[in-house]
Write a protein that holds these residues in place. Structure first.
Motif, PDB file in Angstrom:
ATOM      1  N   GLY A   1       0.847  -1.012   0.471  1.00  0.00           N
ATOM      2  CA  GLY A   1      -0.331  -0.199  -0.457  1.00  0.00           C
ATOM      3  C   GLY A   1       0.755   0.818  -0.165  1.00  0.00           C
ATOM      4  O   GLY A   1       0.565   2.186  -0.575  1.00  0.00           O
ATOM      5  N   THR A   2       1.951   1.338   0.224  1.00  0.00           N
ATOM      6  CA  THR A   2       3.027   2.182   0.359  1.00  0.00           C
ATOM      7  C   THR A   2       3.308   2.780  -0.433  1.00  0.00           C
ATOM      8  O   THR A   2       3.294   3.674  -1.113  1.00  0.00           O
ATOM      9  CB  THR A   2       4.277   2.402   1.573  1.00  0.00           C
ATOM     10  OG1 THR A   2       3.539   1.803   2.657  1.00  0.00           O
ATOM     11  CG2 THR A   2       4.678   3.362   1.540  1.00  0.00           C
ATOM     12  N   GLY A   3       4.465   1.720  -1.729  1.00  0.00           N
ATOM     13  CA  GLY A   3       4.436   2.216  -3.230  1.00  0.00           C
ATOM     14  C   GLY A   3       2.864   2.586  -3.890  1.00  0.00           C
ATOM     15  O   GLY A   3       3.487   3.266  -4.380  1.00  0.00           O
ATOM     16  N   ILE A   4       1.933   1.673  -3.781  1.00  0.00           N
ATOM     17  CA  ILE A   4       1.226   2.244  -4.243  1.00  0.00           C
ATOM     18  C   ILE A   4       0.614   4.134  -4.308  1.00  0.00           C
ATOM     19  O   ILE A   4       0.594   4.547  -4.906  1.00  0.00           O
ATOM     20  CB  ILE A   4      -0.574   0.902  -4.070  1.00  0.00           C
ATOM     21  CG1 ILE A   4      -0.238   0.160  -4.653  1.00  0.00           C
ATOM     22  CG2 ILE A   4      -1.728   2.784  -4.771  1.00  0.00           C
ATOM     23  CD1 ILE A   4      -1.096  -0.650  -4.162  1.00  0.00           C
ATOM     24  N   LYS A   5      -0.115   3.968  -2.641  1.00  0.00           N
ATOM     25  CA  LYS A   5       0.323   5.505  -2.684  1.00  0.00           C
ATOM     26  C   LYS A   5       1.001   6.511  -3.020  1.00  0.00           C
ATOM     27  O   LYS A   5       0.904   8.004  -3.424  1.00  0.00           O
ATOM     28  CB  LYS A   5      -0.209   5.533  -0.673  1.00  0.00           C
ATOM     29  CG  LYS A   5      -0.499   7.261  -0.493  1.00  0.00           C
ATOM     30  CD  LYS A   5      -1.831   7.657  -1.732  1.00  0.00           C
ATOM     31  CE  LYS A   5      -2.666   8.761  -0.453  1.00  0.00           C
ATOM     32  NZ  LYS A   5      -3.530   9.288  -0.830  1.00  0.00           N
ATOM     33  N   VAL A   6       2.372   5.876  -2.005  1.00  0.00           N
ATOM     34  CA  VAL A   6       3.646   7.278  -3.451  1.00  0.00           C
ATOM     35  C   VAL A   6       3.975   7.325  -5.261  1.00  0.00           C
ATOM     36  O   VAL A   6       3.516   8.634  -5.503  1.00  0.00           O
ATOM     37  CB  VAL A   6       4.781   6.366  -2.627  1.00  0.00           C
ATOM     38  CG1 VAL A   6       6.569   7.520  -3.727  1.00  0.00           C
ATOM     39  CG2 VAL A   6       5.151   6.545  -1.289  1.00  0.00           C
ATOM     40  N   ALA A   7       2.706   6.168  -5.989  1.00  0.00           N
ATOM     41  CA  ALA A   7       3.147   5.802  -6.893  1.00  0.00           C
ATOM     42  C   ALA A   7       2.466   7.178  -7.511  1.00  0.00           C
ATOM     43  O   ALA A   7       1.952   7.680  -8.082  1.00  0.00           O
ATOM     44  CB  ALA A   7       2.320   4.888  -6.974  1.00  0.00           C
ATOM     45  N   ASP A   8       0.868   7.582  -6.713  1.00  0.00           N
ATOM     46  CA  ASP A   8      -0.581   8.166  -7.100  1.00  0.00           C
ATOM     47  C   ASP A   8      -0.091   9.518  -7.156  1.00  0.00           C
ATOM     48  O   ASP A   8      -0.605  11.010  -7.393  1.00  0.00           O
ATOM     49  CB  ASP A   8      -0.804   8.765  -6.013  1.00  0.00           C
ATOM     50  CG  ASP A   8      -1.925   7.531  -5.330  1.00  0.00           C
ATOM     51  OD1 ASP A   8      -2.492   6.744  -6.714  1.00  0.00           O
ATOM     52  OD2 ASP A   8      -2.425   7.225  -4.063  1.00  0.00           O
TER      53      ASP A   8
END
Length: 186
Positions: A10-17
């Protein structure tokens, strides 16, 4: 199996946002590439760095399919990049490990272009009794926590350095991660 899989992914996905197709991104302390794999498809260029050659070998394997990525060693407290080089600078899950985080913050700001963003995810404690197992396990792996942040103390940390424009996003899970997003105004 990843112990804190929901937060890990989830952290990677949120950062990619926060990354867009025109961005040139520097990622410091990329570790094994957990965040890198989410950033790489979203940006024009990613330089994924870490102090550990062993971590970088793992990252190179994970990012082999991307031709917009360069993986190389770097010290977050003494970066070898020119001033104002990147639109986005990411430093994931490292601030709490550093004996002198101010030197790292100074470097992150230095290499980020005006109008760019620093994106700094960090694991946090949710209460005094929570996360004891997680922290113990992480320390057994050799990662010494110099700071143990709560959601509030993480905000106070940035405020103590005069950073008052950060926005925060929590990724919940067994050991939550608080993502500070700081607009760079030079």
């Amino acid at each position: 199996m990843t112990y804190n899989k929901k937060v890990y992914k989830g952290t990677g996905i949120k950062v990619a946002d926060f990354i867009n197709a025109e961005d040139e991104v520097l990622e410091c302390a990329c570790g094994t590439g957990a965040i890198s794999v989410s950033i790489a498809p979203n940006c024009r260029k990613l330089i994924a760095t870490d102090y550990s050659e062993g971590m970088l070998r793992q990252t190179k394997k994970k990012l082999a399919a991307y031709n917009n990525v360069k993986v190389e060693p770097a010290d977050i407290t003494a970066l070898h990049y020119a001033d104002n080089s990147f639109n986005k600078v990411v430093a994931g899950n490292v601030i709490h490990l550093l004996p002198n985080p101010k030197s790292a913050l100074d470097e992150l700001f230095r290499v980020c272009k005006p109008g760019g963003k620093l994106i700094i995810p960090t694991y946090i404690y949710t209460s005094q009794d929570s996360n004891k197992f997680e922290i113990g396990f992480i320390q057994l792996l050799g990662f010494k926590h110099n700071r143990k942040f709560t959601e509030e103390s993480y905000k106070e940390f940035f405020s103590s350095y005069g950073i008052d424009n950060a926005q925060y996003y929590i990724v919940n899970g067994r050991m939550p991660c608080d993502i500070a997003v700081i607009s760079v105004e030079k």
